[in-house]
Write a protein that holds these residues in place. Structure first.
Motif, short mmCIF file in Angstrom:
data_model
loop_
_atom_site.label_atom_id
_atom_site.label_comp_id
_atom_site.label_asym_id
_atom_site.label_seq_id
_atom_site.Cartn_x
_atom_site.Cartn_y
_atom_site.Cartn_z
N GLU A 1 10.06 -9.93 35.06
CA GLU A 1 10.17 -9.70 36.43
C GLU A 1 8.42 -9.37 36.73
OE1 GLU A 1 12.81 -7.31 38.14
OE2 GLU A 1 14.49 -8.11 36.79
N ILE A 2 7.81 -8.49 36.07
CA ILE A 2 6.78 -8.19 36.41
C ILE A 2 5.29 -8.78 35.64
CG2 ILE A 2 7.58 -5.70 36.72
CD1 ILE A 2 6.27 -4.78 34.03
N GLN A 3 5.46 -9.52 34.73
CA GLN A 3 4.43 -10.12 33.82
C GLN A 3 3.93 -11.23 34.54
OE1 GLN A 3 4.20 -9.56 29.25
NE2 GLN A 3 4.43 -11.90 29.37
N ARG A 4 2.54 -11.12 34.71
CA ARG A 4 2.12 -12.30 35.48
C ARG A 4 1.86 -13.54 34.67
NH1 ARG A 4 -2.87 -13.68 35.18
NH2 ARG A 4 -3.62 -11.62 34.50
N PRO B 1 -1.97 -7.54 32.54
CA PRO B 1 -1.38 -8.74 33.27
C PRO B 1 0.21 -8.45 34.13
CG PRO B 1 -1.06 -9.61 31.23
CD PRO B 1 -1.54 -8.03 31.09
N PHE B 2 0.32 -7.27 34.66
CA PHE B 2 1.49 -7.02 35.23
C PHE B 2 1.54 -6.40 36.66
CE2 PHE B 2 0.91 -5.43 30.66
CZ PHE B 2 1.83 -6.49 30.23
N ALA B 3 2.66 -6.62 37.19
CA ALA B 3 2.88 -6.33 38.74
C ALA B 3 3.27 -4.55 38.54
CB ALA B 3 3.57 -6.93 39.52
N PRO B 4 3.07 -3.93 39.62
CA PRO B 4 3.36 -2.34 39.63
C PRO B 4 5.14 -2.32 39.63
CG PRO B 4 1.94 -2.88 41.30
CD PRO B 4 2.08 -4.11 40.56
N HIS C 1 12.85 -0.64 38.56
CA HIS C 1 12.29 -0.91 37.14
C HIS C 1 12.42 0.38 36.52
CE1 HIS C 1 10.19 -4.70 38.84
NE2 HIS C 1 11.44 -5.12 38.52
N ARG C 2 11.77 1.39 37.10
CA ARG C 2 11.47 2.82 36.48
C ARG C 2 13.03 3.27 36.06
NH1 ARG C 2 6.92 5.00 36.18
NH2 ARG C 2 5.12 3.76 37.33
N ASP C 3 14.06 3.38 36.91
CA ASP C 3 15.43 3.89 36.64
C ASP C 3 15.86 3.21 35.41
OD1 ASP C 3 14.98 5.51 38.87
OD2 ASP C 3 16.21 4.38 40.24
#
Length: 230
Positions: free
Chosen positions: A95-98, A155-158, A163-165
């Motif tokens: 989900e977050i890796q570009r 290379p990641f989106a915030p 995600h943190r939970d």
């Protein structure tokens, strides 16, 4: 405790789990001997006889199969923790890796194409990227998740709150499994069985390598694995 603390617990104690695989089973961990001992507080003598028989059965010259040297509870813990952390990293990276930079079209000028291809290769081989093959161990996954939680570059989106939970929940569960397996965390629990003397609540305390004991909050009576202590 924080998510990073839980992830650090897994990383720090993973070698201890490996060491514990071949160690003899410890019977004084929280809730192991005492759980059975307090199941019926009125027949301590019968359970003492049962423990004596168990010791006799476990003697080196006793008939029957010998227990395997590998501690299956430790192995199960390691398998569960590794699966949970690697799966969490897989899902988060998806989900977050570009997506890596594409290489240059063949019709670009040679110098520009070489420079673009160099940057694309560096991006694709960035060691901060999570890979779905190769190194997929619990410590490596925990370290990668730690970097994402602490917002290390790459290379990641915030990360979103969701995600943190998710990472927090997985990290907490994994750390608890490790601590229980190694008996390194203090624990307490209130038993469903009331005190046979006064009917008060019985609290059990143990962990951190200590033999567990039970304490009646009403009359103050104390039990250990050997019987009534006071």
């Amino acid at each position: 405790m924080t998510t990073t603390t839980h992830l650090t617990t897994v990383i720090r104690h993973w070698p201890d789990l490996h060491d514990a695989l071949g160690a003899p089973t410890i019977h004084h961990g929280f809730g192991i001997g005492l759980r059975g001992h307090l199941a019926a507080l009125t027949d301590i003598a019968d359970r003492a006889l049962a423990r004596a028989a168990e010791r006799a059965d476990s003697a080196p010259d006793a008939p029957g199969e010998r227990p395997a040297p590998l501690r299956t509870t430790i192995l199960d813990t390691m398998t569960d923790v590794e699966t949970a952390l690697v799966d969490c990293a897989d899902q988060l990276a998806a989900e977050i890796q570009r997506t890596p930079m594409t290489r240059a079209p063949r019709d670009w000028p040679a110098a520009d194409r070489a420079r673009r291809n160099q940057l694309a290769d560096q991006d694709a081989n960035d060691p901060r990227r999570w890979k779905w093959t190769g190194k997929r161990t619990a410590p490596y996954a925990a370290l990668w998740l730690y970097a994402r939680i602490t917002q290390a570059g790459g290379p990641f989106a915030p990360l979103t709150d969701r995600h943190r939970d998710t990472v927090a929940s997985v990290a907490r569960a994994c750390a608890e499994k490790v601590e229980r397996a190694l008996d390194i965390a203090a624990q307490s629990r209130t038993l469903a069985v009331p005190c046979p003397g006064c009917g008060g609540a019985v609290d059990v305390h143990g962990g951190e390598g200590r033999a567990p004991l039970a304490h009646c909050t009403g009359c103050g009576r104390i039990w250990t694995e050997q019987g009534v202590a006071a």
